[in-house]
Design an enzyme around this catalytic site. Sequence first.
Site, short mmCIF file in Angstrom:
data_model
loop_
_atom_site.label_atom_id
_atom_site.label_comp_id
_atom_site.label_asym_id
_atom_site.label_seq_id
_atom_site.Cartn_x
_atom_site.Cartn_y
_atom_site.Cartn_z
CB SER A 57 47.81 -17.60 68.52
OG SER A 57 47.31 -16.37 68.09
N1 SAH Z 1 45.59 -13.06 71.27
C1 SAH Z 1 44.35 -13.71 70.96
C2 SAH Z 1 44.26 -14.01 69.49
C3 SAH Z 1 43.03 -13.44 68.91
S1 SAH Z 1 42.90 -13.50 67.15
C4 SAH Z 1 44.17 -14.93 71.82
O1 SAH Z 1 45.13 -15.36 72.46
O2 SAH Z 1 43.07 -15.46 71.89
C5 SAH Z 1 43.02 -11.78 66.76
C6 SAH Z 1 42.02 -10.88 67.44
O3 SAH Z 1 42.21 -9.54 66.96
C7 SAH Z 1 40.56 -11.21 67.18
O4 SAH Z 1 39.92 -11.38 68.43
C8 SAH Z 1 40.03 -10.00 66.42
O5 SAH Z 1 38.67 -9.72 66.71
C9 SAH Z 1 40.95 -8.90 66.91
N2 SAH Z 1 41.06 -7.74 66.03
C10 SAH Z 1 41.09 -7.70 64.67
N3 SAH Z 1 41.21 -6.45 64.23
C11 SAH Z 1 41.26 -5.64 65.32
C12 SAH Z 1 41.37 -4.23 65.51
N4 SAH Z 1 41.45 -3.39 64.49
N5 SAH Z 1 41.40 -3.76 66.79
C13 SAH Z 1 41.31 -4.62 67.85
N6 SAH Z 1 41.19 -5.95 67.72
C14 SAH Z 1 41.17 -6.47 66.48
#
Ligand code: SAH
Length: 203
Positions: A57
């Site tokens: 993000s």
């Molecule tokens: N906080 C992260 C942002 C990642 S983007 C950072 O700082 O890098 C959102 C993430 O949520 C992705 O990696 C995606 O694979 C994950 N995600 C999506 N749906 C999910 C679910 N149902 N359970 C766990 N993770 C999930």
Amino acid sequence: MQKSQLLQQWREQSIIEDEKILKAFSEIKREDFIPKEYQHQAYEDSPLPLGHGATISQPTTIMLMLQALEIKPENKILEIGTGSGYNTALLSHLAGKKGKIITIEYVKELADSATKKLQKFKNVKVIYADGKYGYKSSAPYDRIIITAACQDIPESLIQQLKLNGIMVIPIGPFHNQEVFKITKLKNELTRKSLGSFVFVPMK
Ligand code: SAH
């Protein structure tokens, strides 16, 4: 942009209310959590691709979400959507040695790479699972943060949040989400909007 410029910008805009948040951003290196080809952009205030449809993000978005979470040392925190592990590292710093972070990631490759990167953060446990159901065996949590967009607040997450606990969650359809700070009171949930942001959808 350099990290110091980004932090200075936050100060000038007066959007930082908590010095502890600035300290966490000063200590944790975003460049350690992004793919090599984007490392020169580590302190641009923008999201960057991680592969597998995930993005790390935008720093300002993360900062505003962490600030709303009002983390106290020793808090037990559940994070859904580990992605790069950058937000997890910031949570780890804010909760301190006696805190505990459980972070859940749905994509195996991302969970594995975050596990490696987060090895030195001893208060962190990465779980490869579907985060919609939370993580019951370590519940209840003082704080819950979701970094993928939800249609609504998953019921299991409300149940796993302590009384007076705080949850920060993006809610809404594709490309148009609002981040809410939810506080769990005895007979109700209070909602405060932090504004509009864009997240990858929760799967
Ligand atoms: N906080 C992260 C942002 C990642 S983007 C950072 O700082 O890098 C959102 C993430 O949520 C992705 O990696 C995606 O694979 C994950 N995600 C999506 N749906 C999910 C679910 N149902 N359970 C766990 N993770 C999930």
